[in-house]
Write a protein that holds these residues in place. Sequence first.
Motif, PDB file in Angstrom:
ATOM      1  N   PHE A   1     -12.212  96.460 122.902  1.00  0.00           N
ATOM      2  CA  PHE A   1     -11.481  95.206 122.803  1.00  0.00           C
ATOM      3  C   PHE A   1     -10.977  94.761 124.173  1.00  0.00           C
ATOM      4  O   PHE A   1     -10.504  95.590 124.969  1.00  0.00           O
ATOM      5  CB  PHE A   1     -10.307  95.385 121.846  1.00  0.00           C
ATOM      6  N   VAL A   2     -11.042  93.449 124.427  1.00  0.00           N
ATOM      7  CA  VAL A   2     -10.522  92.888 125.672  1.00  0.00           C
ATOM      8  C   VAL A   2      -9.375  91.918 125.383  1.00  0.00           C
ATOM      9  O   VAL A   2      -8.272  92.076 125.900  1.00  0.00           O
ATOM     10  CB  VAL A   2     -11.631  92.169 126.456  1.00  0.00           C
ATOM     11  N   ALA A   3      -9.648  90.906 124.562  1.00  0.00           N
ATOM     12  CA  ALA A   3      -8.636  89.884 124.285  1.00  0.00           C
ATOM     13  C   ALA A   3      -9.008  89.145 123.012  1.00  0.00           C
ATOM     14  O   ALA A   3     -10.176  89.116 122.619  1.00  0.00           O
ATOM     15  CB  ALA A   3      -8.527  88.898 125.451  1.00  0.00           C
ATOM     16  N   ALA A   4      -8.004  88.558 122.377  1.00  0.00           N
ATOM     17  CA  ALA A   4      -8.229  87.790 121.157  1.00  0.00           C
ATOM     18  C   ALA A   4      -7.237  86.645 121.081  1.00  0.00           C
ATOM     19  O   ALA A   4      -6.125  86.728 121.629  1.00  0.00           O
ATOM     20  CB  ALA A   4      -8.114  88.683 119.925  1.00  0.00           C
ATOM     21  N   ILE A   5      -7.642  85.595 120.367  1.00  0.00           N
ATOM     22  CA  ILE A   5      -6.794  84.414 120.197  1.00  0.00           C
ATOM     23  C   ILE A   5      -6.992  83.893 118.785  1.00  0.00           C
ATOM     24  O   ILE A   5      -8.114  83.852 118.275  1.00  0.00           O
ATOM     25  CB  ILE A   5      -7.142  83.350 121.259  1.00  0.00           C
ATOM     26  N   ASN A   6      -5.900  83.515 118.137  1.00  0.00           N
ATOM     27  CA  ASN A   6      -6.054  83.019 116.774  1.00  0.00           C
ATOM     28  C   ASN A   6      -6.509  81.561 116.801  1.00  0.00           C
ATOM     29  O   ASN A   6      -6.632  80.948 117.866  1.00  0.00           O
ATOM     30  CB  ASN A   6      -4.775  83.214 115.969  1.00  0.00           C
ATOM     31  N   TRP A   7      -6.751  80.992 115.632  1.00  0.00           N
ATOM     32  CA  TRP A   7      -7.406  79.696 115.570  1.00  0.00           C
ATOM     33  C   TRP A   7      -6.605  78.588 116.241  1.00  0.00           C
ATOM     34  O   TRP A   7      -7.170  77.659 116.822  1.00  0.00           O
ATOM     35  CB  TRP A   7      -7.681  79.335 114.106  1.00  0.00           C
ATOM     36  N   SER A   8      -5.275  78.679 116.202  1.00  0.00           N
ATOM     37  CA  SER A   8      -4.430  77.604 116.727  1.00  0.00           C
ATOM     38  C   SER A   8      -3.943  77.867 118.149  1.00  0.00           C
ATOM     39  O   SER A   8      -3.172  77.073 118.691  1.00  0.00           O
ATOM     40  CB  SER A   8      -3.214  77.426 115.821  1.00  0.00           C
ATOM     41  N   SER A   9      -4.394  78.973 118.745  1.00  0.00           N
ATOM     42  CA  SER A   9      -3.971  79.371 120.092  1.00  0.00           C
ATOM     43  C   SER A   9      -2.518  79.784 120.161  1.00  0.00           C
ATOM     44  O   SER A   9      -1.958  79.928 121.234  1.00  0.00           O
ATOM     45  CB  SER A   9      -4.209  78.242 121.119  1.00  0.00           C
ATOM     46  N   GLY A  10      -1.916  80.011 118.991  1.00  0.00           N
ATOM     47  CA  GLY A  10      -0.519  80.393 118.983  1.00  0.00           C
ATOM     48  C   GLY A  10      -0.271  81.868 119.213  1.00  0.00           C
ATOM     49  O   GLY A  10       0.841  82.270 119.542  1.00  0.00           O
ATOM     50  N   ILE A  11      -1.302  82.680 119.008  1.00  0.00           N
ATOM     51  CA  ILE A  11      -1.160  84.131 119.141  1.00  0.00           C
ATOM     52  C   ILE A  11      -2.312  84.658 119.986  1.00  0.00           C
ATOM     53  O   ILE A  11      -3.467  84.277 119.777  1.00  0.00           O
ATOM     54  CB  ILE A  11      -1.207  84.829 117.766  1.00  0.00           C
ATOM     55  N   THR A  12      -1.985  85.500 120.942  1.00  0.00           N
ATOM     56  CA  THR A  12      -3.006  86.159 121.747  1.00  0.00           C
ATOM     57  C   THR A  12      -2.706  87.645 121.837  1.00  0.00           C
ATOM     58  O   THR A  12      -1.543  88.058 121.823  1.00  0.00           O
ATOM     59  CB  THR A  12      -3.091  85.574 123.168  1.00  0.00           C
ATOM     60  N   TYR A  13      -3.760  88.425 121.918  1.00  0.00           N
ATOM     61  CA  TYR A  13      -3.659  89.868 122.146  1.00  0.00           C
ATOM     62  C   TYR A  13      -4.486  90.202 123.385  1.00  0.00           C
ATOM     63  O   TYR A  13      -5.532  89.594 123.627  1.00  0.00           O
ATOM     64  CB  TYR A  13      -4.243  90.672 120.979  1.00  0.00           C
ATOM     65  N   TYR A  14      -4.053  91.215 124.106  1.00  0.00           N
ATOM     66  CA  TYR A  14      -4.810  91.690 125.264  1.00  0.00           C
ATOM     67  C   TYR A  14      -4.832  93.216 125.274  1.00  0.00           C
ATOM     68  O   TYR A  14      -3.859  93.877 124.864  1.00  0.00           O
ATOM     69  CB  TYR A  14      -4.170  91.213 126.572  1.00  0.00           C
ATOM     70  N   ALA A  15      -5.916  93.760 125.758  1.00  0.00           N
ATOM     71  CA  ALA A  15      -5.943  95.188 126.049  1.00  0.00           C
ATOM     72  C   ALA A  15      -5.036  95.461 127.235  1.00  0.00           C
ATOM     73  O   ALA A  15      -4.910  94.631 128.137  1.00  0.00           O
ATOM     74  CB  ALA A  15      -7.372  95.628 126.374  1.00  0.00           C
ATOM     75  N   ASP A  16      -4.407  96.622 127.228  1.00  0.00           N
ATOM     76  CA  ASP A  16      -3.487  96.950 128.321  1.00  0.00           C
ATOM     77  C   ASP A  16      -4.187  96.909 129.679  1.00  0.00           C
ATOM     78  O   ASP A  16      -3.582  96.549 130.689  1.00  0.00           O
ATOM     79  CB  ASP A  16      -2.893  98.340 128.088  1.00  0.00           C
ATOM     80  N   SER A  17      -5.453  97.250 129.691  1.00  0.00           N
ATOM     81  CA  SER A  17      -6.193  97.336 130.957  1.00  0.00           C
ATOM     82  C   SER A  17      -6.430  95.986 131.614  1.00  0.00           C
ATOM     83  O   SER A  17      -6.738  95.921 132.806  1.00  0.00           O
ATOM     84  CB  SER A  17      -7.528  98.039 130.725  1.00  0.00           C
ATOM     85  N   VAL A  18      -6.299  94.904 130.842  1.00  0.00           N
ATOM     86  CA  VAL A  18      -6.561  93.576 131.404  1.00  0.00           C
ATOM     87  C   VAL A  18      -5.329  92.678 131.391  1.00  0.00           C
ATOM     88  O   VAL A  18      -5.371  91.568 131.936  1.00  0.00           O
ATOM     89  CB  VAL A  18      -7.717  92.872 130.657  1.00  0.00           C
ATOM     90  N   LYS A  19      -4.259  93.142 130.784  1.00  0.00           N
ATOM     91  CA  LYS A  19      -3.049  92.321 130.671  1.00  0.00           C
ATOM     92  C   LYS A  19      -2.546  91.936 132.058  1.00  0.00           C
ATOM     93  O   LYS A  19      -2.444  92.767 132.956  1.00  0.00           O
ATOM     94  CB  LYS A  19      -1.984  93.101 129.900  1.00  0.00           C
ATOM     95  N   GLY A  20      -2.252  90.638 132.212  1.00  0.00           N
ATOM     96  CA  GLY A  20      -1.794  90.146 133.502  1.00  0.00           C
ATOM     97  C   GLY A  20      -2.901  89.713 134.431  1.00  0.00           C
ATOM     98  O   GLY A  20      -2.653  89.069 135.453  1.00  0.00           O
ATOM     99  N   ARG A  21      -4.147  90.065 134.095  1.00  0.00           N
ATOM    100  CA  ARG A  21      -5.291  89.681 134.935  1.00  0.00           C
ATOM    101  C   ARG A  21      -6.235  88.722 134.203  1.00  0.00           C
ATOM    102  O   ARG A  21      -6.838  87.859 134.832  1.00  0.00           O
ATOM    103  CB  ARG A  21      -6.080  90.921 135.354  1.00  0.00           C
ATOM    104  N   PHE A  22      -6.372  88.907 132.902  1.00  0.00           N
ATOM    105  CA  PHE A  22      -7.279  88.085 132.102  1.00  0.00           C
ATOM    106  C   PHE A  22      -6.471  87.140 131.218  1.00  0.00           C
ATOM    107  O   PHE A  22      -5.378  87.488 130.742  1.00  0.00           O
ATOM    108  CB  PHE A  22      -8.144  88.951 131.203  1.00  0.00           C
TER     109      PHE A  22
END
Length: 126
Positions: A46-67
């Motif tokens: 997993f790298v990153a995810a975004i819900n349909w409305s762009s209200g929620i995002t998730y990031y892998a710790d390894s890319v947080k702050g860069r991606f």
Amino acid sequence: VQLQASGGGLVQAGGSLRLSCAGSGRTFSSYAMAWFRQVPGKERNFVAAINWSSGITYYADSVKGRFTISRDNAKNTVYLQMNSLKTEDTAVYYCAAGGPPGSSFLSRSSMMYDYWGQGTLVTVSS
């Protein structure tokens, strides 16, 4: 839903790339979208995810702050802006769509996504 990923290439460490994933189908904007990456011989991560409305995002710790993941539903496109790239970011990047349309669904698990693009190769050189 059909997905087409693009934007991969060769970049030096510290550089930036922006991946795009264009979707077809009138329900594209209703799905959660995610990026995963895979190095040959290893599992898809997993790298990153975004819900349909762009209200929620998730990031892998390894890319947080860069991606940064974002989407433009009017263009049926999701993006992954990758900054401060590292050699360990080298992989084939896949976009994926899934979840109940129009829901707050979001997941870090590849098993929860139903539709996948073909992948785009990102190579970061030292």
